[in-house]
Design a protein around this motif. Structure first.
Motif, PDB file in Angstrom:
ATOM      1  N   GLU A   1       0.833  -1.206   0.000  1.00  0.00           N
ATOM      2  CA  GLU A   1       0.000   0.000   0.000  1.00  0.00           C
ATOM      3  C   GLU A   1       0.860   1.246   0.000  1.00  0.00           C
ATOM      4  N   LEU A   2       0.475   2.212  -0.809  1.00  0.00           N
ATOM      5  CA  LEU A   2       1.166   3.496  -0.835  1.00  0.00           C
ATOM      6  C   LEU A   2       0.618   4.423   0.241  1.00  0.00           C
ATOM      7  N   MET A   3       1.488   5.244   0.797  1.00  0.00           N
ATOM      8  CA  MET A   3       1.050   6.335   1.653  1.00  0.00           C
ATOM      9  C   MET A   3       0.504   7.441   0.764  1.00  0.00           C
ATOM     10  N   LYS A   4      -0.381   8.253   1.309  1.00  0.00           N
ATOM     11  CA  LYS A   4      -1.028   9.290   0.510  1.00  0.00           C
ATOM     12  C   LYS A   4      -0.021  10.210  -0.159  1.00  0.00           C
ATOM     13  N   LYS A   5       1.062  10.516   0.506  1.00  0.00           N
ATOM     14  CA  LYS A   5       2.058  11.424  -0.062  1.00  0.00           C
ATOM     15  C   LYS A   5       2.739  10.840  -1.293  1.00  0.00           C
ATOM     16  N   ASP A   6       2.602   9.510  -1.479  1.00  0.00           N
ATOM     17  CA  ASP A   6       3.254   8.845  -2.606  1.00  0.00           C
ATOM     18  C   ASP A   6       2.290   8.452  -3.726  1.00  0.00           C
ATOM     19  N   PHE A   7       1.030   8.863  -3.625  1.00  0.00           N
ATOM     20  CA  PHE A   7       0.052   8.476  -4.643  1.00  0.00           C
ATOM     21  C   PHE A   7       0.479   8.895  -6.049  1.00  0.00           C
ATOM     22  N   SER A   8       1.219   9.994  -6.152  1.00  0.00           N
ATOM     23  CA  SER A   8       1.617  10.485  -7.472  1.00  0.00           C
ATOM     24  C   SER A   8       2.560   9.519  -8.186  1.00  0.00           C
ATOM     25  N   MET A   9       3.048   8.495  -7.493  1.00  0.00           N
ATOM     26  CA  MET A   9       3.918   7.502  -8.121  1.00  0.00           C
ATOM     27  C   MET A   9       3.208   6.753  -9.246  1.00  0.00           C
ATOM     28  N   ILE A  10       1.882   6.769  -9.241  1.00  0.00           N
ATOM     29  CA  ILE A  10       1.166   6.040 -10.302  1.00  0.00           C
ATOM     30  C   ILE A  10       0.556   6.993 -11.337  1.00  0.00           C
ATOM     31  N   ASP A  11       0.984   8.236 -11.329  1.00  0.00           N
ATOM     32  CA  ASP A  11       0.462   9.196 -12.318  1.00  0.00           C
ATOM     33  C   ASP A  11       0.628   8.686 -13.747  1.00  0.00           C
ATOM     34  N   HIS A  12       1.715   7.972 -14.003  1.00  0.00           N
ATOM     35  CA  HIS A  12       1.991   7.501 -15.360  1.00  0.00           C
ATOM     36  C   HIS A  12       1.007   6.420 -15.813  1.00  0.00           C
ATOM     37  N   MET A  13       0.202   5.874 -14.876  1.00  0.00           N
ATOM     38  CA  MET A  13      -0.775   4.839 -15.225  1.00  0.00           C
ATOM     39  C   MET A  13      -2.136   5.422 -15.599  1.00  0.00           C
ATOM     40  N   LEU A  14      -2.308   6.720 -15.437  1.00  0.00           N
ATOM     41  CA  LEU A  14      -3.631   7.315 -15.580  1.00  0.00           C
ATOM     42  C   LEU A  14      -3.902   7.817 -16.995  1.00  0.00           C
ATOM     43  N   ASN A  15      -3.541   7.022 -17.977  1.00  0.00           N
ATOM     44  CA  ASN A  15      -3.696   7.460 -19.369  1.00  0.00           C
ATOM     45  C   ASN A  15      -4.475   6.458 -20.210  1.00  0.00           C
ATOM     46  N   HIS A  16      -5.241   5.578 -19.558  1.00  0.00           N
ATOM     47  CA  HIS A  16      -6.081   4.649 -20.311  1.00  0.00           C
ATOM     48  C   HIS A  16      -7.265   5.390 -20.937  1.00  0.00           C
ATOM     49  N   ASP A  17      -7.876   4.763 -21.921  1.00  0.00           N
ATOM     50  CA  ASP A  17      -9.011   5.384 -22.601  1.00  0.00           C
ATOM     51  C   ASP A  17     -10.213   5.549 -21.681  1.00  0.00           C
ATOM     52  N   ARG A  18     -10.372   4.656 -20.706  1.00  0.00           N
ATOM     53  CA  ARG A  18     -11.544   4.677 -19.836  1.00  0.00           C
ATOM     54  C   ARG A  18     -11.136   5.051 -18.408  1.00  0.00           C
ATOM     55  N   MET A  19     -10.502   6.186 -18.259  1.00  0.00           N
ATOM     56  CA  MET A  19     -10.016   6.609 -16.954  1.00  0.00           C
ATOM     57  C   MET A  19     -11.084   7.430 -16.230  1.00  0.00           C
ATOM     58  N   ASN A  20     -11.605   6.890 -15.163  1.00  0.00           N
ATOM     59  CA  ASN A  20     -12.664   7.560 -14.409  1.00  0.00           C
ATOM     60  C   ASN A  20     -12.109   8.673 -13.535  1.00  0.00           C
TER      61      ASN A  20
END
Length: 273
Positions: free
Chosen positions: A4-23
């Motif tokens: 589990e990531l700590m809230k301060k590290d959530f931006s580590m997955i920014d690169h995953m947020l580029n799918h066509d169906r991103m809610n």
């Protein structure tokens, strides 16, 4: 291994947020506006993640779909780590979605023995620079008010319905007042309809609309949504609207205001062990 990531590290997955169906629900959690949890396959270089949104009490799978290490571990992780936490939240099922057609295929395979139920969700968005339709007519004895601090502290109005609506999506009234917007409709100073920000990030905003059962089919939701959309657009937010395929009323309301269907996705659910 899944961690589990700590809230301060959530931006580590920014690169995953580029799918066509991103809610927007996913981006709202990652950007820190809405509460949630994030689980990844690695703390050093995460390739796949599972994001929980408290607002919808559901999970989204993002990132690399063919991550064998993550995919073979996730069922056991859900049973041993996630299930107890969800039960503490008062939940008895695991609700989840993918963010691509390939994720749907993978999730089908991973959870093929879990008696999974499926349904469809529709997502509408505001078209670039396209005007939105607005409707402001209210019957006699009704009025619309912006849901701000002055209203929430005005003891001459019964705002309990609005307060409940806010806390369904926000950790506190202060969080909502700092970031969100909303409108309430009153019948003789009693709140009977609410449209407040549910999810947002720096560019997009989504609302939750609810009317007391005895006040439905009177055009109140239409008026509240109109006011919300007008202010959101004036602040340069793009509109995101998510509803069940079978919620014909919500779909009609989105289309009535000029929103266009952007994509649809599959919602999965199974009972916790």
């Amino acid at each position: 291994m899944i961690v589990e990531l700590m809230k301060k590290d959530f931006s580590m997955i920014d690169h995953m947020l580029n799918h066509d169906r991103m809610n927007l629900e996913i981006k709202a959690v990652i950007s820190g506006y809405n509460p949630g949890w994030v689980f990844v396959d690695s703390l050093e270089a995460p390739k796949t993640a599972m994001v929980w949104s408290k607002g919808i009490a559901g999970f989204y799978f993002v990132g690399q779909e063919d991550n064998t290490s993550f995919n073979t571990s996730i069922k056991g992780f859900i049973d041993s780590k996630i299930s107890p936490r969800l039960k503490q939240e008062g939940l008895n099922s695991f609700e989840f979605s993918g963010t691509s057609s390939e994720w749907d295929r993978v999730l089908d395979q991973i959870f093929m023995n879990r008696n999974t139920r499926k349904s469809k969700q529709f997502v509408y968005k505001s078209a670039n620079n396209a005007p939105l339709n607005t409707y402001e007519n209210l019957e006699r004895d009704y009025c619309i008010r912006r849901v701000d601090r002055s209203l929430l502290e005005d003891e001459t109005y019964d705002v309990s319905f609005l307060r409940d609506a806010i806390l369904e999506w926000w950790m506190s009234y202060e969080d909502y007042l700092e970031h969100g917007i909303g409108y309430g409709i009153f019948h003789k100073k009693v709140a009977v309809c609410s449209c407040v920000t549910s999810f947002m990030n720096d560019e997009e905003m989504e609302s939750h609309i609810v009317s007391k059962p005895e006040y439905r089919k009177r055009g109140l939701a239409t008026a509240a949504v109109s006011a919300f959309l007008k202010e959101a657009k004036s602040k340069n937010y793009s509109i995101h609207w998510d509803c069940m395929e079978r919620n014909f009323g919500s779909r009609a309301l989105a289309e009535k205001h000029g929103l266009k269907k952007a994509f649809e996705y599959t919602l999965f659910e199974f009972e916790l062990i």
